[in-house]
Design a protein around this motif. Structure first.
Motif, short mmCIF file in Angstrom:
data_model
loop_
_atom_site.label_atom_id
_atom_site.label_comp_id
_atom_site.label_asym_id
_atom_site.label_seq_id
_atom_site.Cartn_x
_atom_site.Cartn_y
_atom_site.Cartn_z
N SER A 571 30.78 41.92 73.49
CA SER A 571 30.78 40.50 73.79
C SER A 571 31.22 39.67 72.58
CB SER A 571 29.38 40.06 74.23
OG SER A 571 28.50 40.21 73.14
N GLN A 572 31.29 40.29 71.43
CA GLN A 572 31.66 39.54 70.23
C GLN A 572 33.18 39.41 70.15
OE1 GLN A 572 29.24 38.25 68.19
NE2 GLN A 572 27.92 39.03 69.82
N THR A 573 33.61 38.25 69.72
CA THR A 573 35.05 38.06 69.56
C THR A 573 35.53 38.87 68.36
OG1 THR A 573 34.56 35.82 70.21
CG2 THR A 573 36.79 36.26 69.49
N LEU A 574 36.71 39.41 68.50
CA LEU A 574 37.35 40.24 67.46
C LEU A 574 36.59 41.53 67.18
CD1 LEU A 574 38.72 37.90 64.67
CD2 LEU A 574 39.86 38.82 66.66
N ASN A 575 35.78 41.99 68.14
CA ASN A 575 35.07 43.25 67.86
C ASN A 575 36.03 44.42 67.73
OD1 ASN A 575 35.23 44.92 70.45
ND2 ASN A 575 34.59 42.94 71.22
N GLU A 576 37.23 44.28 68.30
CA GLU A 576 38.20 45.39 68.24
C GLU A 576 38.60 45.72 66.81
OE1 GLU A 576 38.39 42.85 70.23
OE2 GLU A 576 39.00 43.41 72.25
N VAL A 577 38.42 44.76 65.92
CA VAL A 577 38.78 45.00 64.53
C VAL A 577 37.91 46.10 63.93
CG1 VAL A 577 38.70 43.97 62.24
CG2 VAL A 577 39.72 42.73 64.13
N CYS A 578 36.64 46.04 64.24
CA CYS A 578 35.70 46.97 63.59
C CYS A 578 35.33 48.16 64.46
CB CYS A 578 34.41 46.25 63.23
SG CYS A 578 34.66 45.01 62.00
N TYR A 579 35.40 47.99 65.75
CA TYR A 579 34.87 49.04 66.63
C TYR A 579 35.96 49.98 67.09
CZ TYR A 579 30.26 47.07 66.75
OH TYR A 579 29.01 46.65 66.38
N TYR A 580 35.72 51.23 66.92
CA TYR A 580 36.64 52.24 67.43
C TYR A 580 36.18 52.64 68.81
CZ TYR A 580 39.27 56.50 67.94
OH TYR A 580 40.11 57.46 68.41
N SER A 581 37.10 52.61 69.78
CA SER A 581 36.62 52.76 71.16
C SER A 581 37.23 53.91 71.93
CB SER A 581 36.91 51.45 71.91
OG SER A 581 38.28 51.19 71.85
N SER A 582 38.18 54.63 71.34
CA SER A 582 38.87 55.64 72.15
C SER A 582 38.07 56.94 72.16
CB SER A 582 40.25 55.88 71.58
OG SER A 582 40.82 56.98 72.19
N SER A 583 37.13 57.01 73.11
CA SER A 583 36.28 58.20 73.15
C SER A 583 37.06 59.42 73.60
CB SER A 583 35.10 57.96 74.08
OG SER A 583 35.55 57.70 75.37
N ALA A 584 38.10 59.19 74.43
CA ALA A 584 38.86 60.32 74.94
C ALA A 584 39.55 61.07 73.80
CB ALA A 584 39.90 59.84 75.95
N THR A 585 40.09 60.32 72.84
CA THR A 585 40.77 60.97 71.70
C THR A 585 39.79 61.82 70.93
OG1 THR A 585 41.87 58.85 71.53
CG2 THR A 585 42.38 60.47 69.85
N VAL A 586 38.63 61.25 70.66
CA VAL A 586 37.63 61.99 69.89
C VAL A 586 37.23 63.25 70.63
CG1 VAL A 586 35.31 61.91 68.95
CG2 VAL A 586 36.78 59.94 68.76
N ARG A 587 37.01 63.06 71.93
CA ARG A 587 36.60 64.23 72.71
C ARG A 587 37.67 65.31 72.69
NH1 ARG A 587 32.95 64.38 76.88
NH2 ARG A 587 33.04 62.15 77.21
N ARG A 588 38.93 64.86 72.84
CA ARG A 588 40.01 65.83 72.88
C ARG A 588 40.11 66.60 71.56
NH1 ARG A 588 44.20 62.55 74.36
NH2 ARG A 588 45.14 62.67 72.30
N HIS A 589 39.88 65.90 70.47
CA HIS A 589 40.03 66.57 69.19
C HIS A 589 38.85 67.45 68.84
CE1 HIS A 589 43.26 63.63 68.26
NE2 HIS A 589 43.76 64.70 67.70
#
Lengths: 710, 445
Positions: A571-589
């Motif tokens: 809900s925070q503005t600009l959270n994309e700057v700090c938060y990593y969200s691609s769980s699929a990539t992590v899972r795949r690796h």
């Protein structure tokens, strides 16, 4: 637990706070760096902090182990009756480390370093896979003597020569080691260089023990280990040997592996290390639940990492590697990650953003939500004016930092309150609560409501105790809001304490008034029942007692804190700057699925080959696909047993259709040989991959091995 | 007693010293001495000595050879992982380093004999040379020709040399199929209770009288003799518990002569020692610390086997459960347990005869990997992707010795495993994941 794909990913990444506006990522082997390298930097990087953490966690057990070795070597030199009688036993430390084997390397590394620094230069650590058959003794000798080679530069050549001879020649026995050890200890004593070798060893007061570390006891061949211990016990009077067993399961394995005749030669002491979940809790506490690091993981990524830990390996090291991978991916894939750094730098970086970067900010989901809430004029400004946007961004970045500063203390407060409730509605560990908060508004959660209800039934001393702990949590926090909250909380606590004294006074006066009312006799039964009833009545009908009022007040205050500070980061503005969200990539690796990948490659080759001609709709394979894909596709249509000839026919039809030939024409026969060869190759490749195998049930048939195309 | 040890070839004084050092073994020593004859006389080529653990075989040999200053080489067969080490040690102690370095890289028996003869011709034996081989039972596992050759080494090297084999096993178990030179057999019987008492009383504590220590040994033997006759163990126990025995004495409560009171004090303590230290549940060091602590606190110290709990990742637990089920259920019953519509199958007529006996009595059976995975997927409650880490968990269960791989390591295709954990262990594991394993076990149907 054991080797997973994540282990191959052996890179440790440090995020260094550098002055330039681009973050420099330094790849570094995690444990090879020298302590001198980190002198200059004030801020601890991620790699270092994990290193320091591991060290701290192991400190206690390592210290007790060191004590043990010292004590053992000192009792050897005592000449009192009891220890003389016991001298034939080899002191042994059984170190129970838990099943997270990948984490043990660190522990043993620091253990042997510490031992070498403070107790003895003679430390050899061996691993089961290094000494398959009978190489154990040779390996131990090599390790012990080699360590000395690296320490003493003068003798390097000489000792190396002898050591190379040693392993080739038949000298490989413990008596060689004894001679070597005697020579070593003689040499170190400068005062009596002419002393004879044959002098009894025990007279020498400075006898560093020879420590042999078995890193993974379970994996050793029991026979080899038994023989080794038997041999060692023959020399224990001449050589102060000591063993350290690294045990992954339980100490009773020692009894399973060694018969009584062997284990009676050892004097085993048990050391239990911290459990890996506690270990992880500390790591999460120091690494993730802190505003110190600007980089954050979102709920899903956390979930993936946690589930890998809990379900698969229990390895803290792999968890940290997962965080490092996420960090790497974040800075690699998200251009706005330039803003994910310390406050000052972030503000500077905002000013240096290019137009392109600002455009990507405007496209951010959270930013658009923010814009929608603004006045129309402001909206226009935000979209048109780059400099205005930069100013707003600075403000937003500051807001985000403040959010983090308040989020973690409040999270901990809520956790201290709820963690002692029956059946843990909001989880036993902070990480569980953190996950709930990351997902959505925690106060809308049902469990939160039940937790609040339970809290409203809390007894006074418990409530005061947990509020007291909340105060302790809030005290060191330096944000304005938290300071205000702290003041309010302290006031509440003071009220509770006042209540204590007031309440007693009330009780007393009330009792006296009853007593003075002489209409009932003091010992009358009637009196008792009516008073009790009265009391009950008053409690039910009447307003709450002052304590209950105060309790509700306190809980409302906590609720208010939660509602204002524990909103999810999305809900925070600009959270994309700090938060990593691609769980699929992590899972795949981190959690590789080899079979799924192979099947994906075979059923849709375009996915990997990226060749336009291979592009097809779902479920079909183009004629131009590689042979193995066609064979695979055809085999999917068969039952348990596949007739090879039918398969070949079908394959030939598909392939010749791809070449544009009419299957009925004459030259089909000619190319048959080539196709036949290609087909055989495809089939043997499929067999190699484990999709089919030859069978004796029916001639000219192969058996299919996999079912269900996932 | 020393009268038994009389021999023409040796000085009286020495023999007396020897006799003092080996109480209760005078008969055997005298026998040995007469076999060995005078130093310069040729001795019998090979002597085989057997007796239980700690019956003084090595000790007697060691004392005899050392005190009488006879040339000898003592070799432990455990240490000699290769024959090369054995040859080297023998040559080293008879002829010095130079001879040992003459051995080629992987010497054969004939190399050894050749070098021995060569060295022997340079320095012929004035006295009988003795080669003592401890733990000789390990010689059976080496090359087939080694043992017969050693037995008649005297003939082979044409030197005055005698081989003495020490073993805990009788000679009948050694005799090779092809036959060999028969050594002289000599048996060392177990020590009797009186003899044990005599020997143990010898290593008394310097600050107490011999009678006092001997009465202590008497009490100790009264408790332990019924379970343990191993001299080394008893000596170990005596050393550990002596300080406790002396405690009332140090406090001044009783006199040294008051044996009954001392016995009352030590007896429960020794009983406790029997359950812990003797079984090596508690190490001797910890035992000593326990004695220093108060009686109440000492209960906190748990033995090694008390720690059986193992923490495992969630899926590893299920893999282990699946492995247990696969090991103890007949494969034919899998349908019954893991299929939804299996119909009712009666236990008696469903199974073959040999399957009717309890599988838990027969022990775990091997199962292939795919059966393990099939059971795993039907046992675990949510859907699990077949990731690499599931497979690596299986192999790490093998390294943790919770599973054992039955097929050869090199076999990549369809490996077979066995479950190596106990019923109690698996019950504890399945309780933590809320899985009622008993319901799935065929034996408990």
């Amino acid at each position: 637990m054991a080797t997973s794909e994540a282990e191959c990913l052996c890179l440790c990444l440090q995020l260094t706070g550098t002055v330039c506006n681009l973050l420099s990522l330094i790849f570094q082997g995690c444990f090879v760096f020298k302590p001198s390298a980190k002198k200059k930097k004030k801020t601890l990087s991620l790699g270092e902090i994990t290193f320091v953490l591991q060290d701290e966690l192991n400190r206690k057990i390592l210290d007790s182990l060191l004590d043990f070795t010292r004590k053992c070597s000192s009792t050897r030199q005592h000449s009192d009756w009891a220890s003389q009688m016991r001298a034939s036993e080899i002191p042994t430390a059984a170190l129970v480390l838990g099943v997270n084997v990948p984490d043990h390397d660190m522990t043993f590394q620091s253990l042997s370093e510490l031992l070498q620094q403070s107790v003895t230069p003679h430390v050899a650590s061996v691993q089961a896979k290094e000494c398959g058959g009978e190489g154990l003794l040779a390996l131990v000798l090599e390790r012990l003597m080699d360590t000395v080679v690296t320490v003493d530069d003068e003798e390097e050549e000489e000792t190396e020569q002898t050591s190379t001879q040693l392993h080739k020649s038949v000298h490989c026995s413990l008596s060689t080691l004894c001679d070597w050890y005697n020579a070593k200890t003689m040499k170190s004593k400068t005062g009596t260089p002419g002393k004879k070798r044959s002098s009894p060893v025990r007279d020498d007061p400075q006898q560093p023990p020879v420590v042999i570390i078995f890193k993974d006891l379970e994996a050793f061949n029991p026979k080899v280990l038994q023989d080794f211990i038997l041999i060692c016990s023959r020399y224990v009077e001449r050589l102060p040997l000591m063993f350290i067993f690294g045990i992954a399961t339980s100490p009773s394995t020692i009894q399973h592996m060694l018969p009584h005749s062997v284990s009676s030669l050892l004097c085993i002491e048990l050391f239990q290390s911290l459990s890996c979940t506690q270990h992880l809790a500390t790591v999460i506490d120091k690494l993730i639940l802190t505003p110190q690091f600007p980089f954050k993981l979102n709920g899903k990524v956390m979930q993936v990492l946690m589930s890998i830990f809990l379900y698969h390996d229990f390895s803290v090291r792999n968890f940290i590697k997962g965080v490092q991978l996420a960090l790497l991916e974040h800075f690699h894939s998200q251009p706005l990650s330039v803003l994910c750094c310390k406050k000052k730098e972030a503000l500077l970086n905002v000013m240096q953003l290019s137009h392109h970067d600002l455009e990507s900010i405007r496209h951010l989901l959270s930013f658009r939500r923010y814009v929608e809430k603004q006045e129309p004029q402001e909206q226009l400004n935000l979209f048109r004016d780059d400099t205005h946007l930069k100013e707003v961004c600075q403000k937003l970045i500051k807001d985000l930092r403040k959010y983090h500063k308040n989020y973690y203390p409040v999270l901990r407060c809520l956790h201290t309150l709820t963690s002692s409730l029956p059946r843990y509605p909001l989880g036993k560990q902070v990480r569980e609560l953190h996950l709930i908060c990351l997902e959505k508004n925690v106060w809308e959660n049902e469990d939160y409501q039940t937790a609040m209800k339970l809290l409203k039934m809390l007894a006074k001393d418990e409530l005061i105790a947990s509020l007291q702990r909340c105060v302790e949590i809030l005290q060191p926090v330096k944000s304005k809001k938290m300071k205000k909250a702290l003041v309010e909380l302290e006031e509440l606590l003071a009220k509770f304490k006042q209540l204590d004294s007031k309440f007693l006074l009330c009780r007393l006066t009330w009792g006296l008034s009853l007593f003075s009312n002489n209409s009932y006799c003091w010992w009358n039964r009637e009196w008792k029942s009516t008073t009790l009833l009265e009391m009950n009545e008053s409690r039910r009908a009447k307003k709450l007692s002052p304590f209950e009022v105060l309790r509700n007040e306190a809980l409302e205050f906590i609720d208010g804190l939660v509602k204002s500070h524990l909103s999810p980061p999305e809900s925070q503005t600009l959270n994309e700057v700090c938060y990593y969200s691609s769980s699929a990539t992590v899972r795949r690796h981190l959690n590789a699925t080899p079979r799924t990948s192979i099947q994906a490659a075979l059923s849709s080759p375009y996915y990997y080959l990226q060749n336009e001609s291979l592009k097809t709709e779902d479920g079909t394979v183009s004629n131009a696909a590689p042979d193995i894909c066609i064979a695979y596709k055809l085999h999917l249509e068969c039952g348990r047993l596949i007739n090879l000839y039918d398969w070949l026919e079908a394959y030939a039809t598909v392939v010749s259709a791809a070449e544009g030939n009419n299957p009925d024409s004459d030259n089909v026969r000619k190319v048959e040989e080539v196709k036949h060869a290609r087909f055989i190759q495809a089939v043997s490749e499929l067999e190699f991959l484990g999709f089919i195998k030859s069978t004796k049930q029916k001639t000219d048939h192969v058996a299919r091995l996999t079912w269900g195309g996932c | 007693m020393a009268a038994l040890l009389q021999h023409a070839g040796y000085e009286e004084e020495r023999l007396l010293r020897v006799a003092q050092q080996m109480p209760c073994r005078e008969v055997q020593a005298g026998m040995l001495l007469s076999l060995m004859g005078q130093p310069q006389q040729y001795s019998y080529p090979s002597i085989f000595i057997y007796g239980h653990r700690a019956s003084g075989k090595s000790h007697v040999m060691h004392v005899l050879l050392k005190e009488l200053e006879l040339p000898h080489a003592t070799v432990s067969c455990v240490e000699c992982v290769s024959v090369a080490l054995l040859f080297e040690q023998v040559l080293l102690s008879f002829f010095g380093c130079d001879a040992a370095s003459l051995l080629p890289r992987s010497p054969s028996l004939s190399d050894f004999v050749r070098i021995y003869r060569q060295q022997c011709s340079q320095s012929p034996a004035k006295q009988t040379r003795y080669i003592v081989m401890e733990k000789a039972e390990l010689l059976r596992d080496t090359d087939a020709n080694l043992l017969p050759a050693l037995l008649r080494l005297q003939e082979l090297v044409e030197d005055n040399v005698t081989i003495i084999l020490l073993s805990e096993i009788v000679w009948d178990k050694f005799r090779p199929n092809t036959g060999c030179f028969e050594p002289l057999l000599l048996h060392f019987p177990d020590y009797s209770k009186g003899e044990l008492q005599q020997i143990l009383s010898q290593d008394r504590h310097p600050s107490y009288t011999a009678e006092f220590y001997s009465s202590y040994i008497n009490i100790l033997l009264g408790v332990f003799y019924s379970v343990c006759r191993d001299l080394r163990e008893l000596r170990h126990l005596a050393a550990l518990n002596f300080s406790k025995f002396c405690e009332p004495l140090a406090e001044g409560k009783v006199k040294e002569t008051d044996t009954h009171k001392l016995w009352r004090n030590i007896e429960p303590h020794l009983k406790k020692a029997m359950q812990t230290v003797y079984l090596r549940e508690v190490s001797s060091l910890q035992w000593e610390q326990m004695q220093q602590m108060e009686e109440k606190e000492s209960g906190a110290l748990r033995g090694l086997s008390a720690h059986t709990h193992v923490e495992l990742p969630y899926y590893s637990k299920f893999l282990l459960i699946a492995a247990y089920l696969a090991s103890y259920n007949p494969a034919r019953t899998d349908k019954r347990f893991f299929l939804k519509h299996h119909g009712k199958i009666k236990k008696t007529n469903f199974l073959k005869k040999n399957e009717k006996t309890s599988n838990h009595l027969l022990g775990p059976k091997p199962f292939p990997l795919d059966r393990l995975l099939a059971i795993f997927y039907s046992v675990v409650d949510n859907r699990v992707a077949p990731t690499a880490s599931i497979f690596s968990q299986i192999s790490s269960l093998v390294t943790l010795q919770l599973l054992t791989q039955v097929s050869h390591d090199d076999q990549l295709d369809a490996p077979k495993y066995k479950c190596a954990v106990s019923m109690d262990f698996i019950c504890a594991i399945s309780r933590t994941v809320n899985f009622d394993i008993v319901k799935y076990l065929y034996d408990f149907l």
